[in-house]
Design an enzyme around this catalytic site. Structure first.
Site, PDB file in Angstrom:
ATOM      1  CE1 TYR A 140      45.784  37.776  44.660  1.00  0.00           C
ATOM      2  CE2 TYR A 140      43.799  36.375  45.083  1.00  0.00           C
ATOM      3  CZ  TYR A 140      44.456  37.654  45.436  1.00  0.00           C
ATOM      4  OH  TYR A 140      43.902  38.402  46.204  1.00  0.00           O
ATOM      5  CG  HIS A 196      44.747  43.188  42.613  1.00  0.00           C
ATOM      6  ND1 HIS A 196      45.003  41.692  42.026  1.00  0.00           N
ATOM      7  CD2 HIS A 196      44.927  42.870  44.027  1.00  0.00           C
ATOM      8  CE1 HIS A 196      45.255  40.908  43.253  1.00  0.00           C
ATOM      9  NE2 HIS A 196      45.234  41.840  44.340  1.00  0.00           N
TER      10      HIS A 196
END
Ligand code: A2P
Length: 323
Positions: free
Chosen positions: A49, A122
């Site tokens: 992110y 992820h």
């Protein structure tokens, strides 16, 4: 706040703050507001992110204020590290077992923490830096999840993280992982909302003690307004149930998500942080509401994984989602 008990015995608060697409300039204040003013105790982060150092700045300030004997400057609560549940995620280019601990250490350094509560793989997708400075996607067979998982387990052994888990994993991939895992995955974080309910995946996870956490519980908010997919926030059934309880459509969606799973709605706006956090305690669904919401499932992914698929890629939507 409702919590879920994970494999380690650690409790994960059902509602957390999502930070995907939270801009660096906004996320620091949002995390402070969420923790100190609203009462969030669960923050969902990821190296990918690109904002973990900003979140770390907020956490450092929060703990500094909380540890200080002079709390006169503090407008809100005093919060200690052990009261928070912090998640982060291993990116696709760090699946090589020699890279897992360094990736985690970088996240810990950015977040200014000595340990995480939860570290997730992820995506079931492997990438590697190529000579031209870009990224090349490798098939999972070249770097099996079981190999990466062993390195994740070593991070638990070292006390760097309490629980480990995965994200965007299908039943088939979880099944495979469970065959070799010494430490069971605690969480599978997936997109989940009334348009993508995934009952088989949730059932499988429940059966194996894996908690599902729903990302994009609002279907990514209003961004799909006017598109074919449509925005979940505009759904007529959701709106009618919201009117019935005098709450907002977002509160219906978050409340629905938290019935069986964790939910991590993203916002950087203080009034929405409050609105989202209150969703679970504000009202209770009756069976009629639940049946109506079950009926609007479209198996629609807003995050469809096409980013990993293409002419040169070993990944297809079929082998990514195993559907
Ligand atoms: P913002 O950050 O400006 O509040 P999801 O968590 O499903 O990915 O959705 C995130 C999106 O939904 C963001 O664009 C966020 O915008 C918006 N959002 C978050 N909370 C609410 C809410 N209570 N009502 C409407 N939109 C919201």
């Amino acid at each position: 706040m409702k919590t879920y008990t994970l494999v380690s015995g650690n409790e994960m608060p059902a509602v957390g703050l999502g930070t995907w697409r939270s801009n660096a300039g906004e996320v620091e204040q949002a995390v402070k507001d969420a923790i100190l003013e609203v009462g969030y105790r669960h923050i969902d982060c990821a190296a990918a992110y690109g904002n973990e150092s900003d979140i770390g700045g907020a956490l450092e300030d929060i703990f500094k204020t909380s540890n200080s004997s002079d709390n006169s400057e503090s407008t809100g609560m005093v919060v200690k590290r052990e009261e928070l549940f912090i998640t982060s995620k291993l990116w696709n280019d760090m699946h090589d077992p020699t890279k897992v601990e360094p990736a985690l250490m970088k996240t810990l350094s950015d977040l200014r923490l000595s340990h995480l509560d939860l570290y997730l793989i992820h995506w079931p997708v492997v990438s590697q830096a190529s000579s031209d400075g870009g990224d090349v996607l490798l098939p999972l067979e070249d770097m099996p999840i079981a190999t990466t998982w062993k390195a994740m387990e070593a991070c638990v052994d070292k006390g760097l993280v309490r629980d480990i888990g995965v994200s965007n994993f299908s039943v088939k991939k979880l099944h495979l992982l469970l065959e070799t895992a010494r430490i069971k995955p605690s969480v599978n974080q997936v997109e989940r909302h009334p348009y993508l309910q995934q009952p088989e995946l949730v059932d499988f996870c429940n059966k194996h003690g894996i908690v599902v956490t729903a990302y994009s519980p609002l279907g990514k908010g209003a961004r799909y307004r006017g598109t074919d997919a449509g925005s979940l926030l505009d759904d007529e059934i959701v709106a009618a149930i919201a009117t019935k309880y005098g709450v907002t459509p977002a509160q219906i969606l978050i409340h629905w998500g938290a019935v069986e799973c964790g939910v991590i709605p993203k916002s950087t706006k203080k009034h929405r942080l409050q609105e989202n956090f209150e969703s679970v305690s504000k009202f209770a669904f009756d069976n009629d509401d639940l049946s109506k919401l079950t009926a609007i499932n479209k198996n629609h992914r807003y995050v469809d994984g096409t980013a990993w698929c293409g002419d040169e890629s070993p990944y297809t939507l079929e082998n990514l989602w195993d559907e």
